[in-house]
Enzyme design. Structure first.
Site, PDB file in Angstrom:
ATOM      1  N   ASP A 187      63.755  59.703  61.962  1.00  0.00           N
ATOM      2  CA  ASP A 187      64.318  60.132  60.681  1.00  0.00           C
ATOM      3  C   ASP A 187      63.498  59.467  59.573  1.00  0.00           C
ATOM      4  OD1 ASP A 187      65.921  60.819  58.529  1.00  0.00           O
ATOM      5  OD2 ASP A 187      67.519  59.419  59.041  1.00  0.00           O
ATOM      6  N   GLU A 221      64.379  59.211  49.904  1.00  0.00           N
ATOM      7  CA  GLU A 221      65.499  59.957  50.459  1.00  0.00           C
ATOM      8  C   GLU A 221      66.581  59.047  51.018  1.00  0.00           C
ATOM      9  OE1 GLU A 221      67.990  62.217  53.270  1.00  0.00           O
ATOM     10  OE2 GLU A 221      66.787  60.419  53.652  1.00  0.00           O
ATOM     11  N   GLU A 222      66.200  57.965  51.675  1.00  0.00           N
ATOM     12  CA  GLU A 222      67.189  57.102  52.327  1.00  0.00           C
ATOM     13  C   GLU A 222      68.129  56.421  51.332  1.00  0.00           C
ATOM     14  OE1 GLU A 222      68.028  57.036  55.261  1.00  0.00           O
ATOM     15  OE2 GLU A 222      66.349  57.674  56.504  1.00  0.00           O
ATOM     16  N   ASP A 242      64.707  67.760  58.215  1.00  0.00           N
ATOM     17  CA  ASP A 242      65.161  66.403  58.498  1.00  0.00           C
ATOM     18  C   ASP A 242      65.832  66.404  59.862  1.00  0.00           C
ATOM     19  OD1 ASP A 242      65.751  63.717  58.155  1.00  0.00           O
ATOM     20  OD2 ASP A 242      66.492  63.971  56.124  1.00  0.00           O
ATOM     21  N   HIS A 322      69.628  56.515  63.073  1.00  0.00           N
ATOM     22  CA  HIS A 322      69.678  55.243  62.354  1.00  0.00           C
ATOM     23  C   HIS A 322      69.861  54.050  63.293  1.00  0.00           C
ATOM     24  CE1 HIS A 322      70.342  56.584  57.920  1.00  0.00           C
ATOM     25  NE2 HIS A 322      69.433  57.316  58.544  1.00  0.00           N
TER      26      HIS A 322
END
Length: 346
Positions: A187, A221-222, A242, A322
């Site tokens: 990711d 983005e995170e 994504d 994650h």
């Protein structure tokens, strides 16, 4: 459709082993820019440090934009403790237990690098007994043990380490003989490798696409605002590429491309979703449709920022998002194919 898998694998591996927590993305943006230039694709860098690569199409009045983000989870030094250990401040959202025991690279403001390990402050069973199991994993109990001879705050500061220095997690990247990719930060470096693979296929096969297409590589983005600015003004359709969340209650798979009609930010464009589903059906792609309850994308950020676009979301299935992530090359292939077929479609 003959996809150059060796190219995709090599690009993905190089992306994964290059540190790029949100806020420290200049090096990897430069790498991606050079790869687009090798393909003969024009590029610009935005004021925020994102990358836009553009391939002209038959229609230059309406643009399609595909996005993926190159920034990842990570941490910053929050505090230098009296014993020489470091407390952390998270970059992005993850559970503290998912980084316990991970090797890290600390990068100072003058680019010095130091190795270390994420440990619990009461890690030794022989010292603390059962307290090691009962301790909460949070910002107060998780710390970095530097691989340097440091026993005090002053020892650490003499190395040039200070508050706000970046801490990058070891990705432990492996591509197995069975084509599984095991690594942190799939990711969304898987998505960036897909963008480059789509561009390569178009260039290698001299394909004239229907609409001018922008490849938007975002770098925030995170933390929620990756593509909130600098989207090319003529964009009418925007698709974020994504990772698709694989797990209990989800229809996404490590072997499929997933089309997402809704995530925590709300529904995506109905007609665009149907177009993507129909393309997948007509071309016998291995695909899924799935909703993500704890998820937002670059398309979400663009809509919240007020961009008047039709937005969609697709991506390869990634397990254990994650955390210690894994996907299969099949999901990348299906996503690359859907991206190419979409750009060829009216």
């Amino acid at each position: 459709m003959n996809i150059d898998l060796n190219y995709t694998k090599n690009i993905l591996k190089n992306l994964l082993i290059t540190p790029s927590p949100t806020g420290y993305t200049k090096n990897i943006i430069n790498y991606v820019e050079n790869e687009f230039k090798k393909l003969g694709v024009t590029t610009i860098i935005t004021k925020k440090g994102a990358l836009i690569a553009t391939i002209k199409g038959e229609n230059d009045e309406q643009h399609r934009t595909l996005s993926a983000h190159v920034d990842t989870l990570g941490a910053m030094v929050k505090e230098i403790k009296a014993n020489g250990r470091l407390k952390l401040s998270q970059i992005g959202g993850y559970d503290w237990h998912s980084i316990e025991g991970e090797y890290v690279k600390l990068i100072t403001s003058d680019q010095k690098q130091y190795a270390g390990t994420v440990v619990l402050d009461k890690a030794s069973v022989h010292v603390h007994g059962s307290k090691t199991d009962k301790s909460d994993r949070d910002e107060n109990s998780i710390e970095v043990r530097l691989d340097e001879k440091v026993n005090s705050k002053e020892d650490v500061e003499k190395l040039g380490i200070s508050i706000g220095d970046f801490v990058c997690f070891d990705t432990r990247t492996v591509i197995t003989d069975t084509d599984f990719v095991k690594s942190r930060h799939l990711d969304d470096k898987a998505g960036v490798s897909i963008l480059l693979s789509i561009a390569k296929y178009i260039k290698d096969n001299n394909i004239t696409i229907k609409y001018t297409t922008n490849f938007f590589v975002s770098n925030y983005e995170e933390v929620g605002h990756g593509s909130s600015a600098s989207i090319p003004e003529k964009t009418y359709e925007f698709i974020a590429i994504d990772m698709a969340a694989v797990g209990e209650g989800q229809s996404s798979s490590e072997y499929k491309v997933t089309i997402c009609p809704k995530d925590s930010s709300g529904p995506y464009d109905y007609d665009l979703k149907n177009k993507l589903v129909n393309i997948s059906k007509e071309n016998n792609l291995n695909y899924a449709v799935d909703i993500y309850p704890h998820y937002g994308s670059d398309a979400s950020a663009a809509l919240r920022a007020g961009w008047e676009i039709r937005a969609g979301l697709i991506g390869p299935g990634v397990d254990s998002s994650h955390a210690h992530e894994r996907c299969h090359i099949d999901s990348l292939i299906n996503t690359i194919k859907l991206g190419i077929l979409y750009l060829e479609n009216k």
